[in-house]
Design a protein around this motif. Sequence first.
Motif, PDB file in Angstrom:
ATOM      1  N   THR A   1       0.847  -1.190   0.000  1.00  0.00           N
ATOM      2  CA  THR A   1       0.000   0.000   0.000  1.00  0.00           C
ATOM      3  C   THR A   1       0.886   1.244   0.000  1.00  0.00           C
ATOM      4  OG1 THR A   1      -1.697  -1.152   1.281  1.00  0.00           O
ATOM      5  CG2 THR A   1      -1.826   1.254   1.204  1.00  0.00           C
ATOM      6  N   PRO A   2       0.735   2.136  -0.979  1.00  0.00           N
ATOM      7  CA  PRO A   2       1.561   3.362  -1.007  1.00  0.00           C
ATOM      8  C   PRO A   2       1.470   4.132   0.303  1.00  0.00           C
ATOM      9  CG  PRO A   2       0.343   3.138  -3.058  1.00  0.00           C
ATOM     10  CD  PRO A   2      -0.186   2.079  -2.129  1.00  0.00           C
ATOM     11  N   GLY A   3       2.615   4.562   0.788  1.00  0.00           N
ATOM     12  CA  GLY A   3       2.650   5.331   2.030  1.00  0.00           C
ATOM     13  C   GLY A   3       2.900   4.489   3.265  1.00  0.00           C
ATOM     14  N   TYR A   4       2.771   3.189   3.122  1.00  0.00           N
ATOM     15  CA  TYR A   4       3.011   2.285   4.259  1.00  0.00           C
ATOM     16  C   TYR A   4       4.315   1.545   3.994  1.00  0.00           C
ATOM     17  CZ  TYR A   4      -1.737   3.276   5.762  1.00  0.00           C
ATOM     18  OH  TYR A   4      -2.882   3.912   6.199  1.00  0.00           O
ATOM     19  N   SER A   5       5.385   2.006   4.664  1.00  0.00           N
ATOM     20  CA  SER A   5       6.716   1.483   4.341  1.00  0.00           C
ATOM     21  C   SER A   5       7.509   1.069   5.567  1.00  0.00           C
ATOM     22  CB  SER A   5       7.512   2.544   3.551  1.00  0.00           C
ATOM     23  OG  SER A   5       6.837   2.892   2.365  1.00  0.00           O
ATOM     24  N   ASN A   6       6.814   0.750   6.636  1.00  0.00           N
ATOM     25  CA  ASN A   6       7.499   0.330   7.856  1.00  0.00           C
ATOM     26  C   ASN A   6       7.981  -1.103   7.713  1.00  0.00           C
ATOM     27  OD1 ASN A   6       7.624  -0.933  10.694  1.00  0.00           O
ATOM     28  ND2 ASN A   6       7.471   1.260  11.140  1.00  0.00           N
ATOM     29  N   TYR A   7       9.292  -1.300   7.954  1.00  0.00           N
ATOM     30  CA  TYR A   7       9.864  -2.635   7.806  1.00  0.00           C
ATOM     31  C   TYR A   7       9.214  -3.652   8.754  1.00  0.00           C
ATOM     32  CZ  TYR A   7      13.770  -1.320   4.754  1.00  0.00           C
ATOM     33  OH  TYR A   7      14.527  -0.910   3.691  1.00  0.00           O
ATOM     34  N   GLN A   8       8.842  -3.214   9.938  1.00  0.00           N
ATOM     35  CA  GLN A   8       8.341  -4.137  10.946  1.00  0.00           C
ATOM     36  C   GLN A   8       6.890  -4.526  10.711  1.00  0.00           C
ATOM     37  OE1 GLN A   8      10.342  -5.447  13.274  1.00  0.00           O
ATOM     38  NE2 GLN A   8      12.030  -4.277  12.391  1.00  0.00           N
ATOM     39  N   THR A   9       6.080  -3.552  10.285  1.00  0.00           N
ATOM     40  CA  THR A   9       4.634  -3.794  10.245  1.00  0.00           C
ATOM     41  C   THR A   9       4.027  -3.891   8.844  1.00  0.00           C
ATOM     42  OG1 THR A   9       4.188  -1.408  10.379  1.00  0.00           O
ATOM     43  CG2 THR A   9       4.335  -2.616  12.461  1.00  0.00           C
ATOM     44  N   ASP A  10       4.723  -3.399   7.832  1.00  0.00           N
ATOM     45  CA  ASP A  10       4.093  -3.297   6.509  1.00  0.00           C
ATOM     46  C   ASP A  10       4.596  -4.305   5.479  1.00  0.00           C
ATOM     47  OD1 ASP A  10       2.550  -1.138   7.393  1.00  0.00           O
ATOM     48  OD2 ASP A  10       4.143   0.299   6.936  1.00  0.00           O
ATOM     49  N   ARG A  11       5.624  -5.046   5.806  1.00  0.00           N
ATOM     50  CA  ARG A  11       6.105  -6.070   4.865  1.00  0.00           C
ATOM     51  C   ARG A  11       5.291  -7.358   5.009  1.00  0.00           C
ATOM     52  NH1 ARG A  11      12.348  -6.947   5.651  1.00  0.00           N
ATOM     53  NH2 ARG A  11      11.702  -6.734   7.836  1.00  0.00           N
ATOM     54  N   LEU A  12       5.188  -8.078   3.934  1.00  0.00           N
ATOM     55  CA  LEU A  12       4.497  -9.375   3.972  1.00  0.00           C
ATOM     56  C   LEU A  12       5.468 -10.468   4.427  1.00  0.00           C
ATOM     57  CD1 LEU A  12       2.565  -9.254   0.552  1.00  0.00           C
ATOM     58  CD2 LEU A  12       1.670  -8.752   2.834  1.00  0.00           C
ATOM     59  N   ASN A  13       4.979 -11.349   5.284  1.00  0.00           N
ATOM     60  CA  ASN A  13       5.807 -12.508   5.668  1.00  0.00           C
ATOM     61  C   ASN A  13       5.634 -13.606   4.619  1.00  0.00           C
ATOM     62  OD1 ASN A  13       3.294 -13.603   6.158  1.00  0.00           O
ATOM     63  ND2 ASN A  13       3.435 -13.399   8.400  1.00  0.00           N
ATOM     64  N   ARG A  14       6.211 -14.771   4.891  1.00  0.00           N
ATOM     65  CA  ARG A  14       6.168 -15.856   3.901  1.00  0.00           C
ATOM     66  C   ARG A  14       4.728 -16.229   3.571  1.00  0.00           C
ATOM     67  NH1 ARG A  14       9.138 -21.315   5.433  1.00  0.00           N
ATOM     68  NH2 ARG A  14      10.920 -19.880   5.354  1.00  0.00           N
TER      69      ARG A  14
END
Length: 445
Positions: free
Chosen positions: A109-122
Amino acid sequence: MTLEALYETIHLRKRPEDVAALVQDVLGERLNGKDAKLLGKAVAAALRNTVWQYTAMLEQFAKVVGAEKQVHKAIQLFKLDKQLQVGAYDDPDAIEAFVANVSPLIHKTPGYSNYQTDRLNREGRAAAGLDISRRQYNKLFRSLRHLEKKLKILIRERQKNFFQRVGKHGFAEDITREEFMADVNSACFIAYYTARCNLRSEFTVSGQQRPYDEIADMLFQRCRQGAKHTNWWAIAQVYVKPAVLEKLRSDQQGILLGKWTSLLEQVAVFLGELWTQNDFNRQTMVVQSGNDSTTWNNTAGAWNKARDSWINLLYGLGVEFVLEEMCPGKVMRLIAADVAAWHYLNGNSGDPDLLVWNKVPLPWKVLSGKATCRRSEVEAACKAAGLDAEKSGWIAPRPHGVVAFKPTPELVHGVAVSNPYLAKILKQHQYFSGKDVKPLFPGQN
């Protein structure tokens, strides 16, 4: 063709002497002997007429670095065929659209770039149908994150750059080619006066050069003499004075008031942010370590330019009663400690404007409604500081005279240097920059 070259100068930062040379080419024999002689003072110092034929000073305002590097990296990583159009790398809207188009490719989602909370896991990647390794996914995510970070920087830097330019020459860049070409006398005044407004600040205690010099006045008088053909609307974009405003229609005055009011609001927001982010000494306005003095001074210049024009328009429209209830003050620029000491050694006890600045509410708070400042308060503060509130421009249009033409000095961070080639070398070695100097050893050259 010469008038075309003259038009291009309002988007640049040419020395007034070089613009005067173009004015001479345009007007030629239309100038009488007295006016030709006066203009010749500046033309004689034009680069084309000097021994050096060179200046170390940039002849345009610094450009904002676009997002070309970040976009190209994203295109490479995402293996896209699409390229942005030339010039789009400097356009925040184009960059934002690019991010919006590319982000769904990794379900981001554009604007959501937090490594901890915004990345998809496996599991999230599998559910989204992303058949790529974690390492590859992280590369793509990081690429968009860097691009979004660059977009925020780009928006802010473009705003800073705009405030610097408008603080110098007003809305000169809003003048269309057709408006500029409509009248030769108007064009010559606009180009020369804009160049004078764009002069750099000097390291001095004698005061800065005023833009309205004897050559600007001569060109303006030519506009008044040929008033029937003069493009007063174009002139009003750079020279918002009673003699010009009285020539405008009431609807044109209203449009201009709206432009300057809108600019005041934009600058007020940015000033508030800068004031919060920096630890300025309001009492002295002397630069301290860590202060972003360049951005502050450029933005303060934009505020003061907009405020002067706004007050001129209020009086021009006959609605100066607005100041009775809302009279935002000037914004003081930061001053270098060595310049402040120089003033003190010369027996200068201080800037009276600084005393007024410290007595009235912060102007951006007044404009936003967070504080009140009436005309009577400003008048009282000016009286206590020994200033004439009207003549000093605090509550009324500031009157100005005509100053003698003075050649543009070759400056290195505000310090005058006689030789432009020496100026270039000193600049390369960071002399007078406030940064660590790269020592210059002539014997090793």
